[in-house]
Every structure is written in C-alpha cells, then in structure tokens.
Design a protein around this motif. Structure first.
Motif, mmCIF file in Angstrom:
data_model
loop_
_atom_site.group_PDB
_atom_site.id
_atom_site.type_symbol
_atom_site.label_atom_id
_atom_site.label_comp_id
_atom_site.label_asym_id
_atom_site.label_seq_id
_atom_site.Cartn_x
_atom_site.Cartn_y
_atom_site.Cartn_z
ATOM 1 N N GLU A 184 38.732 35.178 40.934
ATOM 2 C CA GLU A 184 38.665 36.419 40.160
ATOM 3 C C GLU A 184 37.205 36.712 39.857
ATOM 4 O O GLU A 184 36.350 35.833 39.963
ATOM 5 C CB GLU A 184 39.436 36.295 38.828
ATOM 6 C CG GLU A 184 40.937 36.171 38.948
ATOM 7 C CD GLU A 184 41.634 37.514 39.131
ATOM 8 O OE1 GLU A 184 40.955 38.561 39.003
ATOM 9 O OE2 GLU A 184 42.850 37.506 39.417
ATOM 10 N N PRO A 202 38.996 38.865 34.915
ATOM 11 C CA PRO A 202 40.216 39.681 34.850
ATOM 12 C C PRO A 202 40.446 40.342 33.494
ATOM 13 O O PRO A 202 40.515 39.671 32.463
ATOM 14 C CB PRO A 202 41.335 38.684 35.171
ATOM 15 C CG PRO A 202 40.758 37.344 34.864
ATOM 16 C CD PRO A 202 39.282 37.447 35.111
ATOM 17 N N LYS A 238 46.080 36.827 44.138
ATOM 18 C CA LYS A 238 46.777 36.653 42.862
ATOM 19 C C LYS A 238 47.754 35.484 42.900
ATOM 20 O O LYS A 238 48.268 35.050 41.872
ATOM 21 C CB LYS A 238 47.509 37.938 42.479
ATOM 22 C CG LYS A 238 46.600 39.130 42.253
ATOM 23 C CD LYS A 238 45.638 38.917 41.096
ATOM 24 C CE LYS A 238 44.806 40.154 40.820
ATOM 25 N NZ LYS A 238 43.850 39.952 39.706
ATOM 26 N N GLN A 249 50.920 34.943 43.772
ATOM 27 C CA GLN A 249 52.257 35.038 43.179
ATOM 28 C C GLN A 249 53.279 34.128 43.840
ATOM 29 O O GLN A 249 54.269 33.747 43.207
ATOM 30 C CB GLN A 249 52.760 36.488 43.228
ATOM 31 C CG GLN A 249 52.179 37.394 42.159
ATOM 32 C CD GLN A 249 51.158 38.361 42.719
ATOM 33 O OE1 GLN A 249 50.673 38.171 43.832
ATOM 34 N NE2 GLN A 249 50.832 39.402 41.966
ATOM 35 N N GLY A 299 49.405 41.828 37.696
ATOM 36 C CA GLY A 299 48.456 41.845 38.813
ATOM 37 C C GLY A 299 49.071 42.434 40.049
ATOM 38 O O GLY A 299 50.291 42.414 40.227
ATOM 39 N N SER A 300 48.226 42.989 40.906
ATOM 40 C CA SER A 300 48.715 43.545 42.165
ATOM 41 C C SER A 300 49.197 42.423 43.075
ATOM 42 O O SER A 300 48.707 41.290 43.003
ATOM 43 C CB SER A 300 47.616 44.352 42.852
ATOM 44 O OG SER A 300 46.482 43.540 43.078
ATOM 45 N N SER A 345 45.427 32.667 39.931
ATOM 46 C CA SER A 345 44.633 33.320 40.972
ATOM 47 C C SER A 345 43.784 32.328 41.765
ATOM 48 O O SER A 345 43.299 31.331 41.233
ATOM 49 C CB SER A 345 43.722 34.379 40.365
ATOM 50 O OG SER A 345 44.459 35.419 39.763
ATOM 51 N N HIS A 350 53.356 37.912 34.254
ATOM 52 C CA HIS A 350 52.162 37.970 35.096
ATOM 53 C C HIS A 350 51.859 39.437 35.345
ATOM 54 O O HIS A 350 52.753 40.224 35.615
ATOM 55 C CB HIS A 350 52.395 37.254 36.428
ATOM 56 C CG HIS A 350 51.213 37.322 37.358
ATOM 57 N ND1 HIS A 350 51.043 38.343 38.267
ATOM 58 C CD2 HIS A 350 50.133 36.503 37.507
ATOM 59 C CE1 HIS A 350 49.919 38.136 38.940
ATOM 60 N NE2 HIS A 350 49.352 37.035 38.494
ATOM 61 N N PHE A 398 48.692 32.730 35.272
ATOM 62 C CA PHE A 398 47.720 33.485 36.063
ATOM 63 C C PHE A 398 47.033 32.533 37.048
ATOM 64 O O PHE A 398 45.916 32.080 36.816
ATOM 65 C CB PHE A 398 46.699 34.100 35.095
ATOM 66 C CG PHE A 398 46.113 35.398 35.552
ATOM 67 C CD1 PHE A 398 46.865 36.555 35.565
ATOM 68 C CD2 PHE A 398 44.790 35.460 35.937
ATOM 69 C CE1 PHE A 398 46.315 37.763 35.965
ATOM 70 C CE2 PHE A 398 44.224 36.658 36.347
ATOM 71 C CZ PHE A 398 44.987 37.807 36.354
#
Length: 366
Positions: free
Chosen positions: A275, A278, A203, A205, A197-198, A272, A195, A270
């Motif tokens: 978005e 992305p 996101k 996570q 992403g910030s 999210s 993965h 992913f």
C-alpha cells in the motif's frame, strides 16, 4: 487534478476530502479523467463548481494520439497554472507538455509504495524516471511511496500531503451501529469482519476469504462484509460459493456509507500485499475498530493502539486466531477521532495547508 476515474477508491476519496473542505472561492479543482464511464463523484464535483475533462485511456499503442490530445487540451485551456497529478508515472505525458508551456506549478503525487511485477513493469519504471525532471514539486502520502516514484534522492525533497479525513464523520455512535446492522439483517451480537477496497490482486482478498473461512469454522454465525468493486470481484464470489460461504459473506459493492459500515463491524482485516498509505485504515481507526493488517503496510498508517500487523507468511489459521483475539478489543470507541486529529490527519487543517501551498507556490513563481 489528473486522475484515472472518479470512483470511491482511496485516492479519489482523499482528493474529494480536500476538495470539499478547501475554500473554493480561492482555489478550484478541475479534473482530467481517463475513462468514458461516469465516476461516482462526478455529480458532486459539478455541484461544487468543478469541471471534468475526459481523455482517452493511456495505452502503449496509442501514446502518440494521447500526446496530441494533451496538446489540444492545453491549447484550449491556457488558464491552468497548477497541474496536480494523481496517476503516478503515467503523468509523464502531461508533465512534459505542461513544462514545455511553462506552467509554473507541476506536482507529481506518489500514492503507491510499489507496483506488481508484470508486463507493464519495465514501461512504468522508464516513465517514472523520465517524468522527474518536469516536476516543480513532489508530493507523497508516505516515505515508501516517495522512494518508489521519485527515487531515494528525489524522495528527500518530497512533501508529505496527509491522507486526511473528516474525523467528525467517523465518530462512533451506537445508534449508527444498531441501525446499519438492522438494515443489513445482522443480529446485534454477531461477530462482523469487514474489508474496504477494490477487488484487485494487491488487496489480497483471496487470502482474506481463507482467513474468514477459518474464523467461520470457529464462529459459524460470523459475517464478512466486502465493500468495493473491481475486476476480481466475480472470482471472489465464485470462491465463496466453492467454500460454502455465500450465506456468510456479503458483497456490498461501492458504498457511500462506509463510516456506518465500519461502525457496524467488529474487526477490519486488511491483508494487502503493499500500500501507499490507505485512507481506509485511517477511517477505520477513527471509528475505533480493531484492525488486523499485513506487515507490508507502511508504519505511517498506524496511528493508534487499534492496529495489529501480521506477516503474510503466517497461514490463514494463524490470522484467524489473531482475529478472534482482537474481536473484543474495542474500548471507548468514541475517543479515537481526537487521537486521529492529534496525529495530524483531520481534513480541516490539512485543507487549509494545501490551499496556502497552492497560492504561495504561484506567487513565488510570478
């Protein structure tokens, strides 16, 4: 270019892709940032001839001071003829001052399809409406982002600037995969999920870790690579420790070798919450890796047959089942750069288009 900080986020990576490939003898990018700390791309920008100006962060209690700083900036730099904002509705202050000074090209660029509903939500909605009259052009990465920032009527005239990438740089090579796995101490036949992403709520996570926990119960040797940084990173590290995953989850931080990490992986997950469009998903498809994404991600980002969208209403076990179905989907990974190029996301032609847009927009207004 108006930005927040020049780190390796999706938005910043997109801008840098254009900056590297534009003819800088004809068009030069200079950057206004809103953080004191040095960003990852700053040295490269300076080496390419760009300038970097620092403004104070945009905070409600210091709006008046920020507006004074903007006025001082324009007093000191009357040479700028194009303002291209990548800070969503917070560009309002810059756009207003630029319009007051009759700067001919003022671009607001939409990158997000929505924002979290929190204490800032009302202010953001006020500013996005106030900024619209000051823009000469509306740019967007996709339809949903345009409608959020410019409204449904304003979105009709928005110009799509693709989140283009250097497709050649994401061409799969077996040697890259083997060497990066060797560097990370990962066996060549280990199932690797990644993965990029910030670490922020959007996101998702936390759910990703739940999904990986379900995968790891079925495949105990599997590995999760988490690439990026952010304010929730320490929370996610603690969650992995509580779940006994610390040996299987690698927190790699901000990286300049994302292409090789994607090539070393078997699946991108992913999930999210929302978005714009992305860049990571475009890059991942270019490397030929299967991608399991949430159905909250715009359809414009699905450029190949590698992408499977799944509802966030489905539980982590269901996501894990799908992940394991996709793990062997990789076939002919080297064919995908040409597919991405055919879909119009190669940086070379897009950089040429942007350069012509800037130059022609100025000539039309003089």
């Amino acid at each position: 270019m108006l930005t927040t900080i020049l780190n390796r986020g999706g938005l910043e990576s997109m801008v840098m892709n254009y900056y590297r490939h534009i003819d800088r003898s004809k068009v030069q990018f200079d950057f206004v940032v809103h953080r004191k700390e040095k960003g990852a791309f700053e040295d490269e920008i300076l080496s390419l001839g760009g300038k970097i100006y620092r403004m104070m962060p945009i905070r409600p209690l210091t709006f008046w001071k920020y507006q004074k700083q903007i006025a001082d900036f324009f007093d000191a730099h009357p040479e700028y003829q194009i303002i291209h904002g990548h800070i969503s509705e917070l560009g309002y202050f810059f756009y207003k001052e630029a319009a007051k000074r009759h700067i001919p090209v003022i671009i607001g660029h939409a990158h997000m399809s929505k924002v979290p509903v929190d204490m800032k939500w009302i202010i953001r909605n006020v500013f996005k409406r106030r900024m619209r009259p000051y823009l000469t052009h509306r740019f967007t990465c996709g339809q949903a982002a345009a409608e959020w920032l410019f409204g449904k009527i304003g979105a009709q005239s928005a110009i799509t600037q693709r989140n283009a990438i250097d497709t050649a740089g994401f061409l799969f090579h077996g040697d890259n995969r083997a060497s990066k796995r060797g560097e990370l101490g990962i066996e060549q036949d280990t199932f690797v999920v990644c993965h990029v992403g910030s670490f922020q709520r959007v996101k998702n996570q936390s759910f990703l870790i739940d999904v990986f926990y379900a995968i790891q119960k079925r495949m105990p040797d599997s590995i999760l690579l988490l690439i990026g940084d952010g304010k929730l990173k320490s929370d996610m590290e603690r969650k992995c420790q509580r779940m006994g995953l610390q040996g299987n989850v690698r927190f790699l931080g901000t990286r300049s070798d994302v292409s090789h990490l994607l090539q070393a992986s078997d699946l991108l997950v992913f999930p999210s919450l929302f978005e714009g469009l992305p860049v990571t998903l475009i890059e991942a498809q270019c490397t030929g890796i299967p991608c399991l994404i949430s159905d909250c991600i715009p359809q414009e980002a699905i450029l190949t047959d590698l992408v499977t969208a799944k509802s966030l209403q489905d539980n982590a076990d269901s996501w894990a089942d799908m992940a394991l179905q996709l793990k062997d989907k990789m076939i002919h990974r080297t064919k995908y750069p040409s597919v991405i190029k055919e879909r119009g996301y190669d940086i070379q032609k897009n950089a040429e288009w942007l350069q012509k847009f800037y130059i022609s927009s100025l000539s039309c207004r003089h």
